[in-house]
Design a protein around this motif. Sequence first.
Motif, PDB file in Angstrom:
ATOM      1  N   THR A   2      -9.098 -17.445  -3.951  1.00  0.00           N
ATOM      2  CA  THR A   2      -8.726 -17.431  -2.540  1.00  0.00           C
ATOM      3  C   THR A   2      -8.840 -18.836  -1.975  1.00  0.00           C
ATOM      4  O   THR A   2      -9.636 -19.647  -2.436  1.00  0.00           O
ATOM      5  N   HIS A   3      -8.043 -19.096  -0.986  1.00  0.00           N
ATOM      6  CA  HIS A   3      -8.048 -20.391  -0.329  1.00  0.00           C
ATOM      7  C   HIS A   3      -8.489 -20.205   1.117  1.00  0.00           C
ATOM      8  O   HIS A   3      -8.059 -19.271   1.784  1.00  0.00           O
ATOM      9  N   ALA A   4      -9.330 -21.105   1.573  1.00  0.00           N
ATOM     10  CA  ALA A   4      -9.757 -21.067   2.969  1.00  0.00           C
ATOM     11  C   ALA A   4      -8.605 -21.567   3.841  1.00  0.00           C
ATOM     12  O   ALA A   4      -7.908 -22.510   3.491  1.00  0.00           O
ATOM     13  N   ILE A   5      -8.428 -20.918   4.966  1.00  0.00           N
ATOM     14  CA  ILE A   5      -7.390 -21.333   5.908  1.00  0.00           C
ATOM     15  C   ILE A   5      -8.114 -21.979   7.080  1.00  0.00           C
ATOM     16  O   ILE A   5      -8.752 -21.287   7.873  1.00  0.00           O
ATOM     17  N   PRO A   6      -8.042 -23.305   7.171  1.00  0.00           N
ATOM     18  CA  PRO A   6      -8.831 -23.997   8.193  1.00  0.00           C
ATOM     19  C   PRO A   6      -8.360 -23.752   9.631  1.00  0.00           C
ATOM     20  O   PRO A   6      -9.175 -23.718  10.541  1.00  0.00           O
ATOM     21  N   ASP A   7      -7.071 -23.564   9.832  1.00  0.00           N
ATOM     22  CA  ASP A   7      -6.540 -23.373  11.179  1.00  0.00           C
ATOM     23  C   ASP A   7      -6.817 -21.937  11.636  1.00  0.00           C
ATOM     24  O   ASP A   7      -6.306 -20.985  11.040  1.00  0.00           O
ATOM     25  N   PRO A   8      -7.608 -21.747  12.707  1.00  0.00           N
ATOM     26  CA  PRO A   8      -7.941 -20.395  13.159  1.00  0.00           C
ATOM     27  C   PRO A   8      -6.714 -19.557  13.514  1.00  0.00           C
ATOM     28  O   PRO A   8      -6.671 -18.361  13.227  1.00  0.00           O
ATOM     29  N   ALA A   9      -5.707 -20.160  14.131  1.00  0.00           N
ATOM     30  CA  ALA A   9      -4.506 -19.410  14.503  1.00  0.00           C
ATOM     31  C   ALA A   9      -3.775 -18.933  13.250  1.00  0.00           C
ATOM     32  O   ALA A   9      -3.309 -17.790  13.186  1.00  0.00           O
ATOM     33  N   ALA A  10      -3.679 -19.787  12.242  1.00  0.00           N
ATOM     34  CA  ALA A  10      -3.025 -19.401  10.990  1.00  0.00           C
ATOM     35  C   ALA A  10      -3.839 -18.329  10.277  1.00  0.00           C
ATOM     36  O   ALA A  10      -3.276 -17.365   9.740  1.00  0.00           O
ATOM     37  N   ARG A  11      -5.157 -18.475  10.277  1.00  0.00           N
ATOM     38  CA  ARG A  11      -6.036 -17.490   9.637  1.00  0.00           C
ATOM     39  C   ARG A  11      -5.842 -16.116  10.292  1.00  0.00           C
ATOM     40  O   ARG A  11      -5.723 -15.102   9.621  1.00  0.00           O
ATOM     41  N   GLU A  12      -5.775 -16.105  11.629  1.00  0.00           N
ATOM     42  CA  GLU A  12      -5.570 -14.853  12.353  1.00  0.00           C
ATOM     43  C   GLU A  12      -4.187 -14.272  12.054  1.00  0.00           C
ATOM     44  O   GLU A  12      -4.037 -13.066  11.860  1.00  0.00           O
ATOM     45  N   GLY A  13      -3.173 -15.141  12.007  1.00  0.00           N
ATOM     46  CA  GLY A  13      -1.817 -14.684  11.708  1.00  0.00           C
ATOM     47  C   GLY A  13      -1.721 -14.071  10.324  1.00  0.00           C
ATOM     48  O   GLY A  13      -1.080 -13.034  10.143  1.00  0.00           O
ATOM     49  N   VAL A  14      -2.368 -14.705   9.357  1.00  0.00           N
ATOM     50  CA  VAL A  14      -2.364 -14.176   7.989  1.00  0.00           C
ATOM     51  C   VAL A  14      -3.086 -12.831   7.947  1.00  0.00           C
ATOM     52  O   VAL A  14      -2.608 -11.871   7.345  1.00  0.00           O
ATOM     53  N   ALA A  15      -4.225 -12.743   8.608  1.00  0.00           N
ATOM     54  CA  ALA A  15      -4.986 -11.491   8.625  1.00  0.00           C
ATOM     55  C   ALA A  15      -4.178 -10.363   9.257  1.00  0.00           C
ATOM     56  O   ALA A  15      -4.169  -9.232   8.754  1.00  0.00           O
ATOM     57  N   GLU A  16      -3.475 -10.658  10.347  1.00  0.00           N
ATOM     58  CA  GLU A  16      -2.653  -9.643  11.008  1.00  0.00           C
ATOM     59  C   GLU A  16      -1.516  -9.177  10.095  1.00  0.00           C
ATOM     60  O   GLU A  16      -1.220  -7.983  10.020  1.00  0.00           O
ATOM     61  N   LEU A  17      -0.874 -10.121   9.410  1.00  0.00           N
ATOM     62  CA  LEU A  17       0.214  -9.760   8.497  1.00  0.00           C
ATOM     63  C   LEU A  17      -0.301  -8.885   7.358  1.00  0.00           C
ATOM     64  O   LEU A  17       0.295  -7.859   7.031  1.00  0.00           O
ATOM     65  N   VAL A  18      -1.427  -9.268   6.769  1.00  0.00           N
ATOM     66  CA  VAL A  18      -1.994  -8.495   5.668  1.00  0.00           C
ATOM     67  C   VAL A  18      -2.377  -7.097   6.152  1.00  0.00           C
ATOM     68  O   VAL A  18      -2.096  -6.105   5.479  1.00  0.00           O
ATOM     69  N   ASP A  19      -2.979  -7.004   7.325  1.00  0.00           N
ATOM     70  CA  ASP A  19      -3.334  -5.690   7.879  1.00  0.00           C
ATOM     71  C   ASP A  19      -2.102  -4.832   8.099  1.00  0.00           C
ATOM     72  O   ASP A  19      -2.101  -3.638   7.800  1.00  0.00           O
ATOM     73  N   ARG A  20      -1.037  -5.428   8.636  1.00  0.00           N
ATOM     74  CA  ARG A  20       0.189  -4.685   8.885  1.00  0.00           C
ATOM     75  C   ARG A  20       0.817  -4.204   7.574  1.00  0.00           C
ATOM     76  O   ARG A  20       1.257  -3.060   7.461  1.00  0.00           O
ATOM     77  N   LEU A  21       0.830  -5.070   6.568  1.00  0.00           N
ATOM     78  CA  LEU A  21       1.380  -4.680   5.272  1.00  0.00           C
ATOM     79  C   LEU A  21       0.555  -3.565   4.643  1.00  0.00           C
ATOM     80  O   LEU A  21       1.096  -2.607   4.097  1.00  0.00           O
ATOM     81  N   ARG A  22      -0.759  -3.702   4.737  1.00  0.00           N
ATOM     82  CA  ARG A  22      -1.654  -2.693   4.176  1.00  0.00           C
ATOM     83  C   ARG A  22      -1.467  -1.359   4.890  1.00  0.00           C
ATOM     84  O   ARG A  22      -1.462  -0.302   4.271  1.00  0.00           O
ATOM     85  N   ALA A  23      -1.288  -1.398   6.207  1.00  0.00           N
ATOM     86  CA  ALA A  23      -1.130  -0.176   6.997  1.00  0.00           C
ATOM     87  C   ALA A  23       0.170   0.545   6.690  1.00  0.00           C
ATOM     88  O   ALA A  23       0.266   1.754   6.870  1.00  0.00           O
TER      89      ALA A  23
END
Length: 107
Positions: A2-23
């Motif tokens: 895994t790679h750390a995502i330093p930009d908080p906005a990008a980290r949140e965007g990635v998390a939202e996308l992954v959650d949506r895909l998982r859902a």
Amino acid sequence: MTHAIPDPAAREGVAELVDRLRANRLPPPAERRAIRKRADVTLDDVAKALGVEKMTVSRWERGVRQPWPKNRAAYICLLQALAKLDHDLGWRIRETTAAHADQETAE
């Protein structure tokens, strides 16, 4: 890896996308059946809850057919709830069994 995502906005965007895909993702057909059976729920129970025929659910579980979009979200939600229920109950059963074994050992 895994790679750390330093930009908080990008980290949140990635998390939202992954959650949506998982859902929106159905587990493989065999896992759908296993989730239902572990929760001790019948094909008829699932069919009634979703407003479809029992054979329709059977086809979904065998991979013969996929749920139509109007049923897909509800089916995913139901499977997630059944899996969580199984997980929660499983923990309680293991905890109760362990506590009972500890009590017998202490006596």
